[in-house]
Design a protein around this motif. Structure first.
Motif, PDB file in Angstrom:
ATOM      1  N   THR A  90       0.831  -1.194   0.000  1.00  0.00           N
ATOM      2  CA  THR A  90       0.000   0.000   0.000  1.00  0.00           C
ATOM      3  C   THR A  90       0.870   1.250   0.000  1.00  0.00           C
ATOM      4  OG1 THR A  90      -1.822  -1.104   1.139  1.00  0.00           O
ATOM      5  CG2 THR A  90      -1.715   1.303   1.307  1.00  0.00           C
ATOM      6  N   ALA A  91       0.652   2.115  -0.971  1.00  0.00           N
ATOM      7  CA  ALA A  91       1.465   3.318  -1.124  1.00  0.00           C
ATOM      8  C   ALA A  91       0.934   4.119  -2.299  1.00  0.00           C
ATOM      9  CB  ALA A  91       2.932   2.962  -1.364  1.00  0.00           C
ATOM     10  N   VAL A  92       1.455   5.332  -2.439  1.00  0.00           N
ATOM     11  CA  VAL A  92       1.286   6.082  -3.675  1.00  0.00           C
ATOM     12  C   VAL A  92       2.454   5.713  -4.587  1.00  0.00           C
ATOM     13  CG1 VAL A  92       1.128   8.347  -4.743  1.00  0.00           C
ATOM     14  CG2 VAL A  92       0.107   7.963  -2.488  1.00  0.00           C
ATOM     15  N   TYR A  93       2.127   5.327  -5.792  1.00  0.00           N
ATOM     16  CA  TYR A  93       3.132   4.886  -6.757  1.00  0.00           C
ATOM     17  C   TYR A  93       3.349   5.980  -7.798  1.00  0.00           C
ATOM     18  CZ  TYR A  93       3.155   0.160  -4.910  1.00  0.00           C
ATOM     19  OH  TYR A  93       3.304  -0.936  -4.095  1.00  0.00           O
ATOM     20  N   TYR A  94       4.612   6.244  -8.094  1.00  0.00           N
ATOM     21  CA  TYR A  94       5.010   7.269  -9.051  1.00  0.00           C
ATOM     22  C   TYR A  94       5.878   6.636 -10.133  1.00  0.00           C
ATOM     23  CZ  TYR A  94       3.915  10.391  -5.122  1.00  0.00           C
ATOM     24  OH  TYR A  94       3.305  11.054  -4.085  1.00  0.00           O
ATOM     25  N   CYS A  95       5.775   7.176 -11.345  1.00  0.00           N
ATOM     26  CA  CYS A  95       6.745   6.818 -12.366  1.00  0.00           C
ATOM     27  C   CYS A  95       7.607   8.038 -12.670  1.00  0.00           C
ATOM     28  CB  CYS A  95       6.077   6.292 -13.630  1.00  0.00           C
ATOM     29  SG  CYS A  95       4.969   7.428 -14.483  1.00  0.00           S
ATOM     30  N   ALA A  96       8.799   7.773 -13.131  1.00  0.00           N
ATOM     31  CA  ALA A  96       9.756   8.838 -13.391  1.00  0.00           C
ATOM     32  C   ALA A  96      10.658   8.434 -14.545  1.00  0.00           C
ATOM     33  CB  ALA A  96      10.594   9.121 -12.141  1.00  0.00           C
ATOM     34  N   ALA A  97      11.245   9.434 -15.196  1.00  0.00           N
ATOM     35  CA  ALA A  97      12.092   9.190 -16.364  1.00  0.00           C
ATOM     36  C   ALA A  97      13.466   9.817 -16.163  1.00  0.00           C
ATOM     37  CB  ALA A  97      11.438   9.761 -17.619  1.00  0.00           C
ATOM     38  N   SER A  98      14.458   9.100 -16.661  1.00  0.00           N
ATOM     39  CA  SER A  98      15.838   9.567 -16.573  1.00  0.00           C
ATOM     40  C   SER A  98      16.565   9.232 -17.872  1.00  0.00           C
ATOM     41  CB  SER A  98      16.548   8.874 -15.412  1.00  0.00           C
ATOM     42  OG  SER A  98      17.943   9.065 -15.489  1.00  0.00           O
ATOM     43  N   PRO A  99      17.409  10.142 -18.367  1.00  0.00           N
ATOM     44  CA  PRO A  99      18.151   9.829 -19.586  1.00  0.00           C
ATOM     45  C   PRO A  99      19.291   8.852 -19.377  1.00  0.00           C
ATOM     46  CG  PRO A  99      18.764  11.994 -18.787  1.00  0.00           C
ATOM     47  CD  PRO A  99      17.634  11.521 -17.918  1.00  0.00           C
ATOM     48  N   ALA A 100      19.638   8.572 -18.106  1.00  0.00           N
ATOM     49  CA  ALA A 100      20.850   7.782 -17.896  1.00  0.00           C
ATOM     50  C   ALA A 100      20.814   6.856 -16.685  1.00  0.00           C
ATOM     51  CB  ALA A 100      22.054   8.715 -17.761  1.00  0.00           C
ATOM     52  N   ALA A 101      19.713   6.789 -15.956  1.00  0.00           N
ATOM     53  CA  ALA A 101      19.697   5.989 -14.728  1.00  0.00           C
ATOM     54  C   ALA A 101      19.912   4.513 -15.027  1.00  0.00           C
ATOM     55  CB  ALA A 101      18.386   6.182 -13.993  1.00  0.00           C
ATOM     56  N   VAL A 102      20.586   3.851 -14.102  1.00  0.00           N
ATOM     57  CA  VAL A 102      20.772   2.410 -14.201  1.00  0.00           C
ATOM     58  C   VAL A 102      20.232   1.714 -12.963  1.00  0.00           C
ATOM     59  CG1 VAL A 102      22.706   2.503 -15.804  1.00  0.00           C
ATOM     60  CG2 VAL A 102      23.150   2.668 -13.346  1.00  0.00           C
ATOM     61  N   GLY A 103      19.335   2.374 -12.275  1.00  0.00           N
ATOM     62  CA  GLY A 103      18.705   1.792 -11.111  1.00  0.00           C
ATOM     63  C   GLY A 103      17.592   2.686 -10.635  1.00  0.00           C
ATOM     64  N   ALA A 104      16.931   2.268  -9.595  1.00  0.00           N
ATOM     65  CA  ALA A 104      15.792   3.025  -9.064  1.00  0.00           C
ATOM     66  C   ALA A 104      16.230   3.871  -7.878  1.00  0.00           C
ATOM     67  CB  ALA A 104      14.664   2.079  -8.681  1.00  0.00           C
ATOM     68  N   THR A 105      17.131   4.791  -8.163  1.00  0.00           N
ATOM     69  CA  THR A 105      17.552   5.784  -7.176  1.00  0.00           C
ATOM     70  C   THR A 105      16.932   7.108  -7.572  1.00  0.00           C
ATOM     71  OG1 THR A 105      19.631   4.647  -6.747  1.00  0.00           O
ATOM     72  CG2 THR A 105      19.519   6.980  -6.161  1.00  0.00           C
ATOM     73  N   SER A 106      16.117   7.670  -6.723  1.00  0.00           N
ATOM     74  CA  SER A 106      15.250   8.775  -7.120  1.00  0.00           C
ATOM     75  C   SER A 106      16.013  10.007  -7.609  1.00  0.00           C
ATOM     76  CB  SER A 106      14.323   9.158  -5.972  1.00  0.00           C
ATOM     77  OG  SER A 106      15.067   9.529  -4.823  1.00  0.00           O
ATOM     78  N   ARG A 107      17.191  10.260  -7.033  1.00  0.00           N
ATOM     79  CA  ARG A 107      17.901  11.490  -7.431  1.00  0.00           C
ATOM     80  C   ARG A 107      18.421  11.424  -8.859  1.00  0.00           C
ATOM     81  NH1 ARG A 107      21.517   8.823  -4.063  1.00  0.00           N
ATOM     82  NH2 ARG A 107      23.565   8.391  -4.963  1.00  0.00           N
ATOM     83  N   TRP A 108      18.401  10.257  -9.469  1.00  0.00           N
ATOM     84  CA  TRP A 108      18.858  10.117 -10.850  1.00  0.00           C
ATOM     85  C   TRP A 108      17.776  10.488 -11.858  1.00  0.00           C
ATOM     86  CZ3 TRP A 108      21.199   4.530 -10.171  1.00  0.00           C
ATOM     87  CH2 TRP A 108      22.345   4.628  -9.379  1.00  0.00           C
ATOM     88  N   TYR A 109      16.557  10.726 -11.394  1.00  0.00           N
ATOM     89  CA  TYR A 109      15.417  10.895 -12.282  1.00  0.00           C
ATOM     90  C   TYR A 109      15.022  12.362 -12.384  1.00  0.00           C
ATOM     91  CZ  TYR A 109      15.041   5.898 -12.632  1.00  0.00           C
ATOM     92  OH  TYR A 109      15.313   4.588 -12.910  1.00  0.00           O
ATOM     93  N   ASP A 110      14.783  12.793 -13.617  1.00  0.00           N
ATOM     94  CA  ASP A 110      14.533  14.203 -13.896  1.00  0.00           C
ATOM     95  C   ASP A 110      13.049  14.542 -14.000  1.00  0.00           C
ATOM     96  OD1 ASP A 110      17.223  13.623 -16.035  1.00  0.00           O
ATOM     97  OD2 ASP A 110      17.353  14.891 -14.250  1.00  0.00           O
TER      98      ASP A 110
END
Length: 122
Positions: A90-110
């Motif tokens: 149970t949570a709020v789910y978000y999607c995000a896009a990054s030109p270069a991320a190689v993992g699900a680390t939020s600061r990598w996403y623009d």
């Protein structure tokens, strides 16, 4: 650029949901796409990501074997299939896009979409 997550809802434990991340102003297959979630009172958690060219797919240990991320480039959409849902999902789910991320680390996403609420409850 806009990302929109949808598909959340109320489901019983053990049930399934498919979340959809649709984009405008951005060609998703040129980006890594990540799914994140935040439950009340908890830190945000990277759930899954799929890198450019689908070279790498990442899942958090908490969802491995239950969630599947996939792309439909023709629809400019990324999905998160969630099976065997647990109350702790149970949570709020978000999607995000990054030109270069190689993992699900939020600061990598623009680019971030508005979230969709997933509630797992009996």
């Amino acid at each position: 650029v806009q990302l929109q997550a949808s598909g959340g809802g109320l489901v019983q434990p053990g049930g399934s949901l498919t979340l959809t991340c649709a984009a405008s102003g951005l060609t998703m297959d040129h980006y890594a796409i990540g799914w994140f979630r935040q439950a009340p009172g908890k830190e945000p958690e990277g759930v899954s990501c799929i890198t450019i060219d689908d070279g790498m797919i990442f899942y958090a240990d908490s969802v491995k074997g239950r969630f599947t991320i996939s792309r439909d480039n023709a629809k400019n959409t990324v999905y998160l299939q969630m099976n065997s849902l647990k109350i702790e999902d149970t949570a709020v789910y978000y999607c995000a896009a990054s030109p270069a991320a190689v993992g699900a680390t939020s600061r990598w996403y623009d680019y971030w979409g508005q979230g969709t609420q997933v509630t797992v409850s009996s």
